[in-house]
Scaffold this active site. Structure first.
Site, PDB file in Angstrom:
ATOM      1  N   SER A   8       0.841  -1.197   0.000  1.00  0.00           N
ATOM      2  CA  SER A   8       0.000   0.000   0.000  1.00  0.00           C
ATOM      3  C   SER A   8       0.875   1.245   0.000  1.00  0.00           C
ATOM      4  CB  SER A   8      -0.886   0.013   1.239  1.00  0.00           C
ATOM      5  OG  SER A   8      -1.434   1.313   1.388  1.00  0.00           O
ATOM      6  N   HIS A  33      -1.352  -1.239  -4.154  1.00  0.00           N
ATOM      7  CA  HIS A  33      -2.619  -0.925  -3.479  1.00  0.00           C
ATOM      8  C   HIS A  33      -2.694   0.590  -3.237  1.00  0.00           C
ATOM      9  CE1 HIS A  33      -6.047  -2.132  -0.927  1.00  0.00           C
ATOM     10  NE2 HIS A  33      -5.635  -1.224  -0.060  1.00  0.00           N
ATOM     11  N   ASP A  35      -4.968   3.531  -1.593  1.00  0.00           N
ATOM     12  CA  ASP A  35      -6.024   3.795  -0.607  1.00  0.00           C
ATOM     13  C   ASP A  35      -6.571   5.205  -0.765  1.00  0.00           C
ATOM     14  OD1 ASP A  35      -6.123   1.406   1.091  1.00  0.00           O
ATOM     15  OD2 ASP A  35      -4.050   1.905   1.601  1.00  0.00           O
ATOM     16  N   MET A  37      -9.184   7.878   0.664  1.00  0.00           N
ATOM     17  CA  MET A  37     -10.015   8.176   1.851  1.00  0.00           C
ATOM     18  C   MET A  37     -10.556   9.593   1.739  1.00  0.00           C
ATOM     19  SD  MET A  37      -7.428   6.801   4.764  1.00  0.00           S
ATOM     20  CE  MET A  37      -6.660   5.180   4.668  1.00  0.00           C
ATOM     21  N   HIS A  66      -8.593   0.993  -3.622  1.00  0.00           N
ATOM     22  CA  HIS A  66      -9.485   0.724  -2.485  1.00  0.00           C
ATOM     23  C   HIS A  66     -10.164   2.030  -2.107  1.00  0.00           C
ATOM     24  CE1 HIS A  66      -9.579  -0.536   2.088  1.00  0.00           C
ATOM     25  NE2 HIS A  66     -10.792  -0.421   1.567  1.00  0.00           N
ATOM     26  N   MET A  68     -12.301   4.153   0.103  1.00  0.00           N
ATOM     27  CA  MET A  68     -12.937   4.343   1.414  1.00  0.00           C
ATOM     28  C   MET A  68     -13.650   5.685   1.362  1.00  0.00           C
ATOM     29  SD  MET A  68      -9.742   2.861   3.566  1.00  0.00           S
ATOM     30  CE  MET A  68      -8.697   2.965   2.128  1.00  0.00           C
ATOM     31  N   MET A 137     -11.300  -6.281   5.772  1.00  0.00           N
ATOM     32  CA  MET A 137     -10.520  -5.310   6.550  1.00  0.00           C
ATOM     33  C   MET A 137     -10.116  -5.967   7.870  1.00  0.00           C
ATOM     34  SD  MET A 137     -10.037  -2.425   4.917  1.00  0.00           S
ATOM     35  CE  MET A 137      -9.024  -1.876   6.280  1.00  0.00           C
ATOM     36  N   GLY A 144      -2.963   3.645   8.327  1.00  0.00           N
ATOM     37  CA  GLY A 144      -1.990   2.567   8.274  1.00  0.00           C
ATOM     38  C   GLY A 144      -1.422   2.330   9.667  1.00  0.00           C
ATOM     39  N   ASP A 175      -6.457  -6.762   4.433  1.00  0.00           N
ATOM     40  CA  ASP A 175      -5.870  -5.419   4.444  1.00  0.00           C
ATOM     41  C   ASP A 175      -5.821  -4.864   5.864  1.00  0.00           C
ATOM     42  OD1 ASP A 175      -5.033  -2.871   3.856  1.00  0.00           O
ATOM     43  OD2 ASP A 175      -6.811  -2.302   2.701  1.00  0.00           O
TER      44      ASP A 175
HETATM   45  C1  DX5 Z   1      -6.254   1.167   5.954  1.00  0.00           C
HETATM   46  C2  DX5 Z   1      -5.870   0.933   4.511  1.00  0.00           C
HETATM   47  C3  DX5 Z   1      -4.753  -0.008   4.367  1.00  0.00           C
HETATM   48  C4  DX5 Z   1      -3.459   0.474   4.970  1.00  0.00           C
HETATM   49  C5  DX5 Z   1      -2.706  -0.729   5.457  1.00  0.00           C
HETATM   50  O1  DX5 Z   1      -7.439   1.860   6.027  1.00  0.00           O
HETATM   51  O2  DX5 Z   1      -6.963   0.393   3.790  1.00  0.00           O
HETATM   52  O3  DX5 Z   1      -4.560  -0.399   3.024  1.00  0.00           O
HETATM   53  O4  DX5 Z   1      -2.668   1.192   4.061  1.00  0.00           O
HETATM   54  O5  DX5 Z   1      -1.616  -0.306   6.194  1.00  0.00           O
HETATM   55  P1  DX5 Z   1      -0.822  -1.277   7.181  1.00  0.00           P
HETATM   56  O6  DX5 Z   1      -0.328  -2.441   6.389  1.00  0.00           O
HETATM   57  O7  DX5 Z   1       0.270  -0.409   7.688  1.00  0.00           O
HETATM   58  O8  DX5 Z   1      -1.789  -1.727   8.248  1.00  0.00           O
HETATM   59 ZN    ZN Z   2      -6.517  -0.488   1.743  1.00  0.00          ZN
END
Ligand code: DX5
Ligand code: ZN
Length: 216
Positions: A8, A33, A35, A37, A66, A68, A137, A144, A175
């Site tokens: 990610s 990946h 993300d 948000m 992804h 969110m 999830m 992260g 994830d």
């Molecule tokens: C969290 C994201 C993840 C995140 C994972 O909301 O969807 O993809 O980047 O990060 P790590 O591996 O550090 O938990």
């Molecule tokens: Zn993610």
């Protein structure tokens, strides 16, 4: 199927994004990946289209986007035009999930649904045949570097049971909080795509961290 690794870029160094994407190109990573948000669906804002463009410009691997965000339907076309290979929306953000999934497929993208930690796998019973990917999830989405939630194993078990004989080619993605300490157990439990942010980007040798996840 051998499991895939999707680092990610949320955990990348945004001042050196090209460098980090090129590291992923040379590594054993399978997908990248991405993300997204919106600060509404999740209590954090990550990045948007300009950063996606910058990643796409240098990436030689498929982009696993992804979302969110609330009301993802508004942006599916733009994500596809900007180079997303797969688009995953949240179950909790889609009132008309079947319609959203069909729209993703019509754009030629791999269609995915993500489940928050509290959302039962059983809610996918009436749509499992239509999905290319289910993302479980293993932390609450938004950040992260959070602690892995171990109920994920139970959900993997439920998803394997639900998809068996109905969608045997399903990508089962986990994830959040994935690293050396749980990769083997997750794969054994049925995960075939592992997202990893901090465990990759905080390593002193990032390519080696990816290699170790790929060959646990
Ligand atoms: C969290 C994201 C993840 C995140 C994972 O909301 O969807 O993809 O980047 O990060 P790590 O591996 O550090 O938990
Ligand atoms: Zn993610």
């Amino acid at each position: 199927m051998n499991h895939l690794i999707a680092p990610s870029i949320l955990a990348a160094d945004f001042g050196n994004l090209q460098r980090d994407v090129e590291m992923l190109n040379r590594s054993e990573a399978d997908w990248i990946h991405v993300d997204i948000m919106d600060g509404v669906f999740v209590p954090n804002i990550s990045y948007g289209f300009p950063v996606l463009d910058a990643v796409k410009k240098h990436a030689k691997k498929p982009l696993d986007v992804h979302l969110m965000i609330v009301d993802p339907d508004r942006y599916l076309k733009e994500f596809s035009e900007k180079g997303a290979d797969g688009i995953t929306v949240h179950f909790e953000a889609c009132t008309h999930l079947h319609r959203t999934i069909q729209a993703i497929k019509e754009l030629g993208c791999r269609s995915g649904v993500a489940l928050n930690p509290h959302t039962p796998v059983a809610f996918l019973d009436d749509i499992i045949e239509d999905l290319d990917l289910v993302l479980i999830m293993s932390v609450n989405p938004g950040f992260g570097g959070q602690k892995f939630i171990s109920n994920t194993y139970k959900k993997l078990h439920d998803l394997k049971a639900l998809s068996k004989g109905r969608n045997d080619n399903l990508f089962i993605e986990v994830d959040g909080g994935v690293g050396d300490q749980n990769v083997k157990e997750l794969v054994t439990a049925g995960a075939n795509v592992l997202v990893a942010g901090n465990s990759v980007f905080s390593a002193s040798d990032q390519s080696l961290a990816i290699k170790n996840l790929k060959n646990p």
